[in-house]
Design a protein around this motif. Sequence first.
Motif, short mmCIF file in Angstrom:
data_model
loop_
_atom_site.label_atom_id
_atom_site.label_comp_id
_atom_site.label_asym_id
_atom_site.label_seq_id
_atom_site.Cartn_x
_atom_site.Cartn_y
_atom_site.Cartn_z
N GLU A 155 16.84 -2.46 6.80
CA GLU A 155 15.68 -1.57 6.84
C GLU A 155 15.71 -0.75 8.12
OE1 GLU A 155 12.21 -3.83 4.28
OE2 GLU A 155 12.10 -3.82 6.45
N VAL A 156 16.09 -1.40 9.21
CA VAL A 156 16.24 -0.76 10.51
C VAL A 156 17.69 -0.95 10.93
CG1 VAL A 156 15.51 -0.78 12.92
CG2 VAL A 156 13.84 -1.18 11.11
N VAL A 157 18.33 0.12 11.38
CA VAL A 157 19.74 0.07 11.72
C VAL A 157 20.00 -1.01 12.77
CG1 VAL A 157 21.67 1.36 12.69
CG2 VAL A 157 20.06 2.49 11.14
N GLY A 158 20.96 -1.89 12.47
CA GLY A 158 21.33 -2.96 13.38
C GLY A 158 20.68 -4.29 13.07
N LEU B 246 0.83 -1.20 0.00
CA LEU B 246 0.00 0.00 0.00
C LEU B 246 0.87 1.25 0.00
CD1 LEU B 246 -2.76 -1.10 2.53
CD2 LEU B 246 -2.82 -1.14 0.03
N PRO B 247 0.39 2.35 -0.62
CA PRO B 247 1.21 3.56 -0.73
C PRO B 247 1.22 4.38 0.56
CG PRO B 247 -0.92 3.89 -1.79
CD PRO B 247 -0.88 2.45 -1.35
N LEU B 248 2.22 5.29 0.64
CA LEU B 248 2.35 6.26 1.73
C LEU B 248 2.36 5.59 3.10
CD1 LEU B 248 0.07 9.17 0.47
CD2 LEU B 248 2.53 8.83 0.14
N LEU B 249 2.92 4.40 3.16
CA LEU B 249 2.99 3.66 4.42
C LEU B 249 4.37 3.01 4.50
CD1 LEU B 249 1.12 3.03 6.81
CD2 LEU B 249 0.59 0.87 5.72
N ARG B 250 5.07 3.24 5.60
CA ARG B 250 6.40 2.68 5.78
C ARG B 250 6.32 1.47 6.69
NH1 ARG B 250 10.50 6.85 7.93
NH2 ARG B 250 9.80 6.16 9.97
N VAL B 251 6.81 0.34 6.19
CA VAL B 251 6.82 -0.91 6.95
C VAL B 251 8.28 -1.32 7.12
CG1 VAL B 251 6.02 -3.29 7.06
CG2 VAL B 251 4.59 -1.55 5.97
N GLU B 252 8.67 -1.56 8.37
CA GLU B 252 10.05 -1.91 8.67
C GLU B 252 10.09 -3.17 9.52
OE1 GLU B 252 11.80 2.65 8.76
OE2 GLU B 252 11.33 1.61 10.64
N ARG B 253 11.00 -4.07 9.16
CA ARG B 253 11.12 -5.33 9.88
C ARG B 253 12.45 -5.39 10.62
NH1 ARG B 253 9.52 -10.11 10.90
NH2 ARG B 253 7.53 -9.87 9.85
N VAL B 254 12.40 -5.87 11.84
CA VAL B 254 13.60 -6.04 12.65
C VAL B 254 14.11 -7.46 12.42
CG1 VAL B 254 14.57 -5.85 14.96
CG2 VAL B 254 12.62 -4.44 14.32
N GLY B 255 14.67 -7.72 11.24
CA GLY B 255 15.22 -9.02 10.94
C GLY B 255 14.35 -9.81 9.98
N ALA B 256 14.24 -11.12 10.19
CA ALA B 256 13.58 -12.02 9.26
C ALA B 256 12.20 -12.41 9.78
CB ALA B 256 14.45 -13.26 9.02
#
Length: 589
Positions: A568-571, A46-56
């Motif tokens: 995607e996320v630092v670390g 979906l647009p204008l939405l940021r999704v970030e994963r902490v790993g797998a």
Amino acid sequence: MAARRLPGFLAALFLASSALAEPFVLEGQALRLRHADTLEDLLRTLPLLRVERVGAAGLPWHAMPAAAAPEDFLLVVDGLPWRDAWTGANLAEELPLALIARVVVDLAPAQAAYGADARAGVIRVTTRRHEAPRVETRIHLSRGPWSERARRLSFETPPGPVRVAVGLDEFRGEGYAFSAVQGTSGLFPDTRPEVALSRRRVLCLRADVAGGAAGPVELQLVQSTWHLDLGEPAGTPLYRDGYQVSLALPTSPLGALRIAQRFLESRSRAWTGTDAGLSARWDAPRWRLGRAGLDLRAGAERHQLGLAVAAAPDLPRPSRLWASASATGDLPAGFDLAAGLRAEREIDHADYLLWEATLDWPRETAPFRLGFFAAGGEGAEPWQRDRVPGLSRWPFGPTTPSAPPGAAPLRAGLRLRLRSRYAWADLELVESRDRRDWALVDDGAGGLAWQGAVAPERQAAGLAVGGELDGPLGRVESALSLQGEFGDEVDEPVTGRGYPLAGRWRLDLSRSLFGGDAALRLGGTLSCRAGLAGRDPLWRVDLSVEYRVLDACFWLLVENALDAAGEEVVGYPVPPLSLRLGLDWHLRH
């Protein structure tokens, strides 16, 4: 000549009548084409939405609009908030994907209806309603890397005095090198290979009993289990079990009443945390006077938190009463105005007042629409000072956080929307002064503790455009989404923070075969994240192939096809190249 005609061609695209499908809504065939194993898979499209994963897979993730924190974007399922009372995190793993009928991302403030957790908007999920005239069975099977296996089954009876739907979601992954995905700067810094096990199961039962002209009585039961074992030498199995029972009574002249009870238990070898919550929500019938409307709501919520651990801190017993009013109306010159006010009373704590307002022009039926929105609040942040963020999926040791008082939160912005028969566009400008943020600090005794800090002001801009056309090769669909966040220190690489700049381009080509009995669909996504000082941009390519014949659909997904390394996320490094195979089967009896 071609250059002079281009502006006129683009204008014709946006001024044509008969709008496209709404890009912020997933339902029907568009929902099934995502072949998602999790809610995260759906939201990433979906647009204008940021999704970030902490790993797998199996590790935490969060979704948020521009210039917003994850705790300001709420998951709402069938009108009820799904959020952990301990941490404030959305209960996405407990969501039964098998019965999802519709997903709507609403980026307008929804504080009046759902509280401060919906300051930046809501993810509205509707479980499947029994509108099909026959029994329906849906089967979803997929296989991915690291022995990942996913199964999803749903069964629905046709309309009648009693209508029943059953859904089962299962996911299991094992045997991958955990450190190769997690890296050495994340939550478990260790370069030695480990074997991990991740399991998730959600069982949902929904029954609708005919209630006459007022509508059905809706009863829903959801049972979920989640388990992650890092294996040796880390040896830290984490478990999460939950169940929810909700009852919605038929609408009457006095309004609609919904009651829900939820029990969650999170545990490891060192601790066990529980939450037994009970909530009630009442929505009055809408009062109308011409084109103006008034909605009244009220509710109560009570949580009993428990913690079994050595030297357990004093635990809060969050309880609150709330009431809200939302009004809509037409103003001269074609303006639409909506405003909401919500008052909350926390037992043994201070009161809290929330407000929101939106102003749009012109009317909803126009091909373009310009809107302004603002949301804020006054008083002590509800529950925030009493939450125990350390008791989340990755506990560092439960500690009672402390936070200095800060300025009242405020979120405001402008949004331009264009819709036509062939194309759509959305432009968003937002400024946000969020509530306080949490940070891990040295507790002075060789450990870590949570400490509150006033969040800085942030600004963001987002642009999304897309469209579809029918050509000689079939139907072509494309969408481009760009986002940028600005403010103090957003470009500094801090562990746990994502990139401030993000872009994603999606292209799909579909063609019907054999008179419509079969179809071939090819898709690709190019995404980029950038803007962190001293770090190269993160590029990623995902490819998909789908072949549908009659009621069966066979599909292949190639994720991170370039095998690009990055975070995607630092670390927390992203997973490497992976392939997923799947089958979706839809039967109508």
